[in-house]
Motif scaffolding. Sequence first.
Motif, PDB file in Angstrom:
ATOM      1  N   ARG A 168       0.848  -1.190   0.000  1.00  0.00           N
ATOM      2  CA  ARG A 168       0.000   0.000   0.000  1.00  0.00           C
ATOM      3  C   ARG A 168       0.884   1.240   0.000  1.00  0.00           C
ATOM      4  O   ARG A 168       1.991   1.238   0.548  1.00  0.00           O
ATOM      5  CB  ARG A 168      -0.898   0.042   1.242  1.00  0.00           C
ATOM      6  CG  ARG A 168      -1.703  -1.213   1.542  1.00  0.00           C
ATOM      7  CD  ARG A 168      -2.325  -1.846   0.356  1.00  0.00           C
ATOM      8  NE  ARG A 168      -3.570  -1.240  -0.063  1.00  0.00           N
ATOM      9  CZ  ARG A 168      -4.267  -1.653  -1.103  1.00  0.00           C
ATOM     10  NH1 ARG A 168      -3.836  -2.672  -1.825  1.00  0.00           N
ATOM     11  NH2 ARG A 168      -5.372  -1.081  -1.452  1.00  0.00           N
ATOM     12  N   LYS A 169       0.389   2.308  -0.604  1.00  0.00           N
ATOM     13  CA  LYS A 169       1.079   3.586  -0.542  1.00  0.00           C
ATOM     14  C   LYS A 169       1.010   4.100   0.898  1.00  0.00           C
ATOM     15  O   LYS A 169       0.068   3.796   1.631  1.00  0.00           O
ATOM     16  CB  LYS A 169       0.438   4.589  -1.495  1.00  0.00           C
ATOM     17  CG  LYS A 169       0.606   4.217  -2.962  1.00  0.00           C
ATOM     18  CD  LYS A 169       0.096   5.311  -3.863  1.00  0.00           C
ATOM     19  CE  LYS A 169       0.168   4.946  -5.317  1.00  0.00           C
ATOM     20  NZ  LYS A 169       1.433   4.519  -5.822  1.00  0.00           N
ATOM     21  N   THR A 170       1.992   4.897   1.282  1.00  0.00           N
ATOM     22  CA  THR A 170       2.000   5.462   2.628  1.00  0.00           C
ATOM     23  C   THR A 170       1.012   6.623   2.701  1.00  0.00           C
ATOM     24  O   THR A 170       0.636   7.214   1.671  1.00  0.00           O
ATOM     25  CB  THR A 170       3.398   5.978   3.004  1.00  0.00           C
ATOM     26  OG1 THR A 170       3.712   7.098   2.158  1.00  0.00           O
ATOM     27  CG2 THR A 170       4.459   4.885   2.853  1.00  0.00           C
ATOM     28  N   VAL A 171       0.633   6.967   3.917  1.00  0.00           N
ATOM     29  CA  VAL A 171      -0.247   8.119   4.122  1.00  0.00           C
ATOM     30  C   VAL A 171       0.415   9.372   3.558  1.00  0.00           C
ATOM     31  O   VAL A 171      -0.242  10.215   2.948  1.00  0.00           O
ATOM     32  CB  VAL A 171      -0.600   8.290   5.617  1.00  0.00           C
ATOM     33  CG1 VAL A 171      -1.343   9.594   5.864  1.00  0.00           C
ATOM     34  CG2 VAL A 171      -1.419   7.100   6.103  1.00  0.00           C
ATOM     35  N   GLY A 172       1.725   9.469   3.720  1.00  0.00           N
ATOM     36  CA  GLY A 172       2.456  10.625   3.191  1.00  0.00           C
ATOM     37  C   GLY A 172       2.350  10.760   1.678  1.00  0.00           C
ATOM     38  O   GLY A 172       2.357  11.864   1.139  1.00  0.00           O
ATOM     39  N   LEU A 174      -0.299   9.713   0.009  1.00  0.00           N
ATOM     40  CA  LEU A 174      -1.719   9.869  -0.331  1.00  0.00           C
ATOM     41  C   LEU A 174      -2.343  11.161   0.170  1.00  0.00           C
ATOM     42  O   LEU A 174      -3.335  11.621  -0.397  1.00  0.00           O
ATOM     43  CB  LEU A 174      -2.503   8.691   0.263  1.00  0.00           C
ATOM     44  CG  LEU A 174      -2.104   7.300  -0.220  1.00  0.00           C
ATOM     45  CD1 LEU A 174      -2.812   6.234   0.597  1.00  0.00           C
ATOM     46  CD2 LEU A 174      -2.405   7.140  -1.697  1.00  0.00           C
ATOM     47  N   LEU A 175      -1.773  11.745   1.203  1.00  0.00           N
ATOM     48  CA  LEU A 175      -2.438  12.862   1.897  1.00  0.00           C
ATOM     49  C   LEU A 175      -1.619  14.130   1.838  1.00  0.00           C
ATOM     50  O   LEU A 175      -0.404  14.093   2.043  1.00  0.00           O
ATOM     51  CB  LEU A 175      -2.685  12.463   3.362  1.00  0.00           C
ATOM     52  CG  LEU A 175      -3.279  13.512   4.278  1.00  0.00           C
ATOM     53  CD1 LEU A 175      -4.696  13.891   3.870  1.00  0.00           C
ATOM     54  CD2 LEU A 175      -3.243  13.023   5.733  1.00  0.00           C
ATOM     55  N   GLN A 176      -2.297  15.233   1.584  1.00  0.00           N
ATOM     56  CA  GLN A 176      -1.691  16.561   1.650  1.00  0.00           C
ATOM     57  C   GLN A 176      -2.525  17.431   2.566  1.00  0.00           C
ATOM     58  O   GLN A 176      -3.755  17.296   2.609  1.00  0.00           O
ATOM     59  CB  GLN A 176      -1.671  17.248   0.280  1.00  0.00           C
ATOM     60  CG  GLN A 176      -0.800  16.596  -0.742  1.00  0.00           C
ATOM     61  CD  GLN A 176      -0.848  17.369  -2.055  1.00  0.00           C
ATOM     62  OE1 GLN A 176      -1.338  18.505  -2.126  1.00  0.00           O
ATOM     63  NE2 GLN A 176      -0.350  16.749  -3.100  1.00  0.00           N
ATOM     64  N   TYR A 177      -1.872  18.310   3.287  1.00  0.00           N
ATOM     65  CA  TYR A 177      -2.578  19.342   4.065  1.00  0.00           C
ATOM     66  C   TYR A 177      -2.252  20.681   3.451  1.00  0.00           C
ATOM     67  O   TYR A 177      -1.139  20.923   3.005  1.00  0.00           O
ATOM     68  CB  TYR A 177      -2.107  19.329   5.524  1.00  0.00           C
ATOM     69  CG  TYR A 177      -2.570  18.143   6.323  1.00  0.00           C
ATOM     70  CD1 TYR A 177      -3.853  18.108   6.847  1.00  0.00           C
ATOM     71  CD2 TYR A 177      -1.714  17.078   6.557  1.00  0.00           C
ATOM     72  CE1 TYR A 177      -4.287  17.014   7.584  1.00  0.00           C
ATOM     73  CE2 TYR A 177      -2.150  15.970   7.296  1.00  0.00           C
ATOM     74  CZ  TYR A 177      -3.423  15.963   7.821  1.00  0.00           C
ATOM     75  OH  TYR A 177      -3.839  14.896   8.556  1.00  0.00           O
ATOM     76  N   ARG A 178      -3.185  21.551   3.415  1.00  0.00           N
ATOM     77  CA  ARG A 178      -2.943  22.906   2.892  1.00  0.00           C
ATOM     78  C   ARG A 178      -3.463  23.926   3.865  1.00  0.00           C
ATOM     79  O   ARG A 178      -4.391  23.742   4.564  1.00  0.00           O
ATOM     80  CB  ARG A 178      -3.655  23.100   1.553  1.00  0.00           C
ATOM     81  CG  ARG A 178      -3.316  22.076   0.505  1.00  0.00           C
ATOM     82  CD  ARG A 178      -2.278  22.580  -0.411  1.00  0.00           C
ATOM     83  NE  ARG A 178      -1.757  21.459  -1.182  1.00  0.00           N
ATOM     84  CZ  ARG A 178      -1.617  21.451  -2.482  1.00  0.00           C
ATOM     85  NH1 ARG A 178      -1.970  22.479  -3.187  1.00  0.00           N
ATOM     86  NH2 ARG A 178      -1.092  20.427  -3.082  1.00  0.00           N
TER      87      ARG A 178
END
Length: 178
Positions: A168-172, A174-178
Amino acid sequence: MNTSECITTRRSIRRYKPDLIDHSLIESIVSLASYSPSWKNTQITRYIAIEDSSLLREIAEKFTPDYNSKIISQAPMLIAVTLKKGRSGFERDGSFSTKKGDRWQMFDVGAACQTFCLAARDKGLGTVIMGIFDEDGIAELLHIPEDQELAALIAAGWPDIDPDTPKRKTVGELLQYR
């Protein structure tokens, strides 16, 4: 089984035991899948449970590529997932509500397919969603009404394999915060 366990242990199952699936079990899975989200609660997803061996054989031999044909030919049941056309993503006057046009209908069916597969997993069944097939040929064979469209096929049965967890791809990733 809790929700997290169901999500993390669900796999695409491509080999099944020949044991039939009781109708009440499929009905309970469809009942659970009916709770999946849909555009303005339009609930456009419909299911056709195919267990007739001659229909399964015809679909496998005539309307699917080899890799899907092999799955269908040994699965005890195939679910043809259809959608009611012209509802998701539309206003009452028939215009599109967003720039995505009618693509919301596939979004809704995708959510319903995932809910179906998770409900099946919770009940001990294995599934795999298939998207490559002769849509027109299967629609004609199953007499799907003109106001519906064949969206996906889901093979279902008692798993005869226990696949490893794919990477699986890591959360890093898959996820961005802005």
